[in-house]
Design an enzyme around this catalytic site. Structure first.
Site, PDB file in Angstrom:
ATOM      1  N   HIS A 137       0.830  -1.209   0.000  1.00  0.00           N
ATOM      2  CA  HIS A 137       0.000   0.000   0.000  1.00  0.00           C
ATOM      3  C   HIS A 137       0.864   1.259   0.000  1.00  0.00           C
ATOM      4  O   HIS A 137       1.258   1.763   1.051  1.00  0.00           O
ATOM      5  CB  HIS A 137      -0.901  -0.029   1.249  1.00  0.00           C
ATOM      6  CG  HIS A 137      -1.942   1.046   1.281  1.00  0.00           C
ATOM      7  ND1 HIS A 137      -3.129   0.878   1.949  1.00  0.00           N
ATOM      8  CD2 HIS A 137      -1.979   2.292   0.752  1.00  0.00           C
ATOM      9  CE1 HIS A 137      -3.856   1.982   1.827  1.00  0.00           C
ATOM     10  NE2 HIS A 137      -3.170   2.852   1.108  1.00  0.00           N
ATOM     11  N   ARG A 147       2.370   8.408  -6.715  1.00  0.00           N
ATOM     12  CA  ARG A 147       1.999   9.670  -7.408  1.00  0.00           C
ATOM     13  C   ARG A 147       2.565   9.698  -8.840  1.00  0.00           C
ATOM     14  O   ARG A 147       2.095   9.009  -9.672  1.00  0.00           O
ATOM     15  CB  ARG A 147       2.462  10.904  -6.615  1.00  0.00           C
ATOM     16  CG  ARG A 147       2.183  10.846  -5.094  1.00  0.00           C
ATOM     17  CD  ARG A 147       0.739  10.918  -4.711  1.00  0.00           C
ATOM     18  NE  ARG A 147       0.550  11.192  -3.294  1.00  0.00           N
ATOM     19  CZ  ARG A 147      -0.537  10.869  -2.613  1.00  0.00           C
ATOM     20  NH1 ARG A 147      -1.530  10.215  -3.190  1.00  0.00           N
ATOM     21  NH2 ARG A 147      -0.651  11.175  -1.338  1.00  0.00           N
ATOM     22  N   ASN A 177      -5.279   5.969  -6.827  1.00  0.00           N
ATOM     23  CA  ASN A 177      -5.775   7.356  -6.780  1.00  0.00           C
ATOM     24  C   ASN A 177      -4.730   8.347  -7.289  1.00  0.00           C
ATOM     25  O   ASN A 177      -4.444   9.356  -6.671  1.00  0.00           O
ATOM     26  CB  ASN A 177      -6.238   7.734  -5.362  1.00  0.00           C
ATOM     27  CG  ASN A 177      -5.106   7.697  -4.349  1.00  0.00           C
ATOM     28  OD1 ASN A 177      -4.119   7.005  -4.543  1.00  0.00           O
ATOM     29  ND2 ASN A 177      -5.232   8.444  -3.263  1.00  0.00           N
ATOM     30  N   LYS A 226      -9.182  -1.549  -5.817  1.00  0.00           N
ATOM     31  CA  LYS A 226      -9.274  -0.860  -4.530  1.00  0.00           C
ATOM     32  C   LYS A 226     -10.641  -0.176  -4.417  1.00  0.00           C
ATOM     33  O   LYS A 226     -10.983   0.689  -5.235  1.00  0.00           O
ATOM     34  CB  LYS A 226      -8.160   0.192  -4.451  1.00  0.00           C
ATOM     35  CG  LYS A 226      -8.263   1.181  -3.290  1.00  0.00           C
ATOM     36  CD  LYS A 226      -7.675   0.623  -2.023  1.00  0.00           C
ATOM     37  CE  LYS A 226      -7.702   1.582  -0.840  1.00  0.00           C
ATOM     38  NZ  LYS A 226      -6.621   2.552  -0.801  1.00  0.00           N
ATOM     39  N   HIS A 228     -10.629   0.414   1.503  1.00  0.00           N
ATOM     40  CA  HIS A 228     -10.473   1.466   2.513  1.00  0.00           C
ATOM     41  C   HIS A 228     -11.848   1.580   3.158  1.00  0.00           C
ATOM     42  O   HIS A 228     -12.778   2.157   2.585  1.00  0.00           O
ATOM     43  CB  HIS A 228     -10.048   2.790   1.872  1.00  0.00           C
ATOM     44  CG  HIS A 228      -9.915   3.918   2.854  1.00  0.00           C
ATOM     45  ND1 HIS A 228      -8.797   4.709   2.928  1.00  0.00           N
ATOM     46  CD2 HIS A 228     -10.753   4.387   3.805  1.00  0.00           C
ATOM     47  CE1 HIS A 228      -8.960   5.621   3.885  1.00  0.00           C
ATOM     48  NE2 HIS A 228     -10.152   5.435   4.437  1.00  0.00           N
ATOM     49  N   ASP A 265       1.287   2.751   3.793  1.00  0.00           N
ATOM     50  CA  ASP A 265       0.369   3.764   3.251  1.00  0.00           C
ATOM     51  C   ASP A 265       1.145   5.069   3.019  1.00  0.00           C
ATOM     52  O   ASP A 265       0.688   6.163   3.381  1.00  0.00           O
ATOM     53  CB  ASP A 265      -0.832   3.987   4.183  1.00  0.00           C
ATOM     54  CG  ASP A 265      -1.899   4.870   3.544  1.00  0.00           C
ATOM     55  OD1 ASP A 265      -1.785   5.152   2.346  1.00  0.00           O
ATOM     56  OD2 ASP A 265      -2.833   5.284   4.259  1.00  0.00           O
ATOM     57  N   HIS A 321       2.360  14.409   0.375  1.00  0.00           N
ATOM     58  CA  HIS A 321       1.752  15.649  -0.122  1.00  0.00           C
ATOM     59  C   HIS A 321       2.753  16.768   0.140  1.00  0.00           C
ATOM     60  O   HIS A 321       3.663  16.612   0.964  1.00  0.00           O
ATOM     61  CB  HIS A 321       0.473  15.983   0.649  1.00  0.00           C
ATOM     62  CG  HIS A 321      -0.608  14.960   0.510  1.00  0.00           C
ATOM     63  ND1 HIS A 321      -1.423  14.868  -0.585  1.00  0.00           N
ATOM     64  CD2 HIS A 321      -1.005  13.963   1.348  1.00  0.00           C
ATOM     65  CE1 HIS A 321      -2.278  13.874  -0.431  1.00  0.00           C
ATOM     66  NE2 HIS A 321      -2.046  13.291   0.736  1.00  0.00           N
TER      67      HIS A 321
HETATM   68  C1  NCD Z   1      -4.120   8.689   1.020  1.00  0.00           C
HETATM   69  C2  NCD Z   1      -3.576   9.590  -0.066  1.00  0.00           C
HETATM   70  O1  NCD Z   1      -3.102  10.681   0.221  1.00  0.00           O
HETATM   71  O2  NCD Z   1      -3.557   9.186  -1.235  1.00  0.00           O
HETATM   72  N1  NCD Z   1      -4.266   9.403   2.248  1.00  0.00           N
HETATM   73  C3  NCD Z   1      -4.340   8.902   3.497  1.00  0.00           C
HETATM   74  O3  NCD Z   1      -4.561   9.664   4.439  1.00  0.00           O
HETATM   75  N2  NCD Z   1      -4.166   7.632   3.748  1.00  0.00           N
HETATM   76  C4  NCD Z   1      -5.384   8.076   0.586  1.00  0.00           C
HETATM   77  C5  NCD Z   1      -5.723   6.839   1.360  1.00  0.00           C
HETATM   78  O4  NCD Z   1      -5.023   5.843   1.321  1.00  0.00           O
HETATM   79  O5  NCD Z   1      -6.775   6.867   2.026  1.00  0.00           O
HETATM   80 ZN    ZN Z   2      -3.528   4.794   1.062  1.00  0.00          ZN
END
Ligand code: NCD
Ligand code: ZN
Length: 464
Positions: free
Chosen positions: A85, A89, A119, A170, A205, A326, A330
């Site tokens: 996971h 980007r 995503n 997903k 999720h 995860d 950002h």
């Molecule tokens: C993830 C993202 O920024 O793509 N953010 C998060 O807080 N985990 C999206 C996700 O996995 O829910």
């Molecule tokens: Zn995620």
């Protein structure tokens, strides 16, 4: 973690050394001599010979010569970690992270294979998009990368995504990636049926944002986290389990943040359901959100101290199936906004292993459990048959760690473009020394030493 400078892509490229590989001689062989090696349930002393990207032999003494040698007397060799996971980007989100910086972060964190979430921009919501993303990644990656795709209820497209090598569909319940009315059970059943018919895993999720919306004025991150209620997760988990039961497709619940959700999953004794936890949800709580604000803002949100402790204990006992980072980078600008506008997610690839090795050193987690959570079990869940274990014939994906070396989490030194972490300043014991991907050294003592392109694009179900 002791890197010499804040690395950027340019920094990485400056440090590149050509590997000895060429068309005629094939890949260089590598001998790791006199190490502590994790095999099955214990550590033994010995050497590992890697040839043509595969583990050729593990033995007490290996006298053969190899193109490269690492004398690893102080080091512990683990199977390369697998993160199911991550959000790498790239493409239109390259300003947050790109395939090279994201996989450099993976290599620095001891991960040799990662699976990217859909995503992205554009999103990975069709077989064609998945192929485009894979093509863009190839040649840019330092570790192996596979792809998840968005959940769809169109059976033909789901089958096409499976053929293109998707590792899962997903289902992002807070706001589905492809437009789906997931509040309607009939739609979720169509998705589950499509997954079953295409033999594709469904990753979820689980947060029911429609039934449990965040209402009222929110001034602080602490308020935001409290209003993003835990019941939204547990009730979403129960709903998916109820709908999945008669269909029987494989479901993997991502980043479970509450012991109650984990119990609901583990009470289902079918082999078709698995679960994942993350380092922040097992180590941090809402107390950190109060202190750190946006640096600790992620979805699902951090929970109470009591829940975090219970989740850690469950992890230690072997209840969740895997651990994932995860990794969700950002920019600071996107995060340091008012709570409602702040982007959720934090980088995690470079902190997970040092944090968990620290737990091992403190006697809070066994090494065996760490290896199951971060290597053996993700290999099983994502059907990566030649990965996740140190054995003759397995892929040459390894991480050498210095279990005793002390460090400190320093986000300025991250290879990721996201230079912040709620773990900033944490003292650690246990550092990644060397990361080997497909038999080649990609990271060593703070530096990226491999070339983008060493990593392979992984396709589900293709076993080499
Ligand atoms: C993830 C993202 O920024 O793509 N953010 C998060 O807080 N985990 C999206 C996700 O996995 O829910
Ligand atoms: Zn995620």
């Amino acid at each position: 973690m002791g890197y010499s400078s804040a690395p950027t892509v340019l920094g990485i490229l400056k440090h590149l050394k050509r590997s000895k590989s060429d068309e005629t001689s094939g890949l260089p062989s590598l001998l790791i001599r006199d190490a502590h090696i994790w095999t099955k349930n214990d550590t033994t002393r010995g050497s590992i010979l890697v040839e043509q990207g595969k583990i050729r032999r593990i033995a007490r003494n290996i006298t053969e010569r190899a193109d490269g040698e690492i004398l690893a007397q102080r080091l512990l060799v683990l199977p390369g970690l697998i993160d199911g996971h991550v959000h790498l980007r790239d493409m239109k989100l390259s300003y947050k992270e790109d395939f090279t910086t994201g996989t450099a972060a993976a290599a620095a964190g001891g991960f040799t294979s990662v699976i990217d979430m859909p995503n992205s921009l554009p999103p990975t919501d069709s077989a064609e998009r998945l192929r485009e993303r894979a093509e863009r990644a190839s040649g840019k990656i330092l570790v192996n990368v596979g792809f998840h795709s968005a959940a769809l209820n169109d059976y033909d497209e789901v089958r096409a995504m499976k053929s293109a090598g998707a590792f899962s569909m997903k289902l992002y319940m807070p706001s589905p990636i492809a437009s789906l009315d997931i509040d309607d059970d009939k739609v979720v059943i169509q998705v589950l049926n499509a997954a079953k018919q295409a033999s594709l895993l469904l990753t979820v999720h689980a947060e029911d944002a429609t039934k449990f919306p965040m209402t009222g004025e929110i001034r602080t991150f602490a308020e935001m986290v409290r209003l993003r209620r835990g019941i939204a997760e547990t009730s979403a988990v129960r709903r998916i389990l109820r709908l999945q039961r008669p269909i029987g497709c494989r479901v993997h619940f991502c980043h479970i943040s509450l012991p109650s959700s984990l119990s609901a999953i583990s009470n289902r004794s079918s082999g078709h359901v698995s679960s994942e936890v993350t380092p922040p949800h097992t180590l941090l709580s809402q107390n950190q959100v109060k202190r750190l604000g946006w640096k600790a803002w992620m979805l699902p949100p951090l929970r109470s101290h009591k829940d975090t402790r219970k989740l850690f204990r469950a992890m230690k006992m072997g209840i969740p199936t895997t651990m994932a980072t995860d990794h969700a980078p950002h920019t600071v600008k996107e995060k340091a906004r008012t709570p409602r506008k702040s982007s959720p997610g934090i980088p995690g690839l470079e902190t997970a292993l040092p944090l968990m090795l620290t737990m091992v050193n403190k006697g809070k987690l066994s090494l065996g459990r760490l290896v199951s959570l971060l290597a053996t079990n993700p290999a099983k869940v994502f059907d990566l048959r030649s990965k996740g274990r140190l054995e003759n014939g397995a892929d040459g994906d390894l991480v050498l760690v210095d279990l005793k070396k002390r460090g400190r989490i320093d986000p300025d030194k991250f290879f990721s473009k996201a230079h912040y972490s709620p773990f900033e300043g944490w003292k650690t014991q246990g550092v990644v020394h060397t990361t080997i991907v497909n038999g080649l050294v990609v990271y060593r003592e703070g530096e990226i030493t491999g070339e983008p392109g060493i990593g392979k694009v992984l396709k589900s179900g293709r076993h080499v």
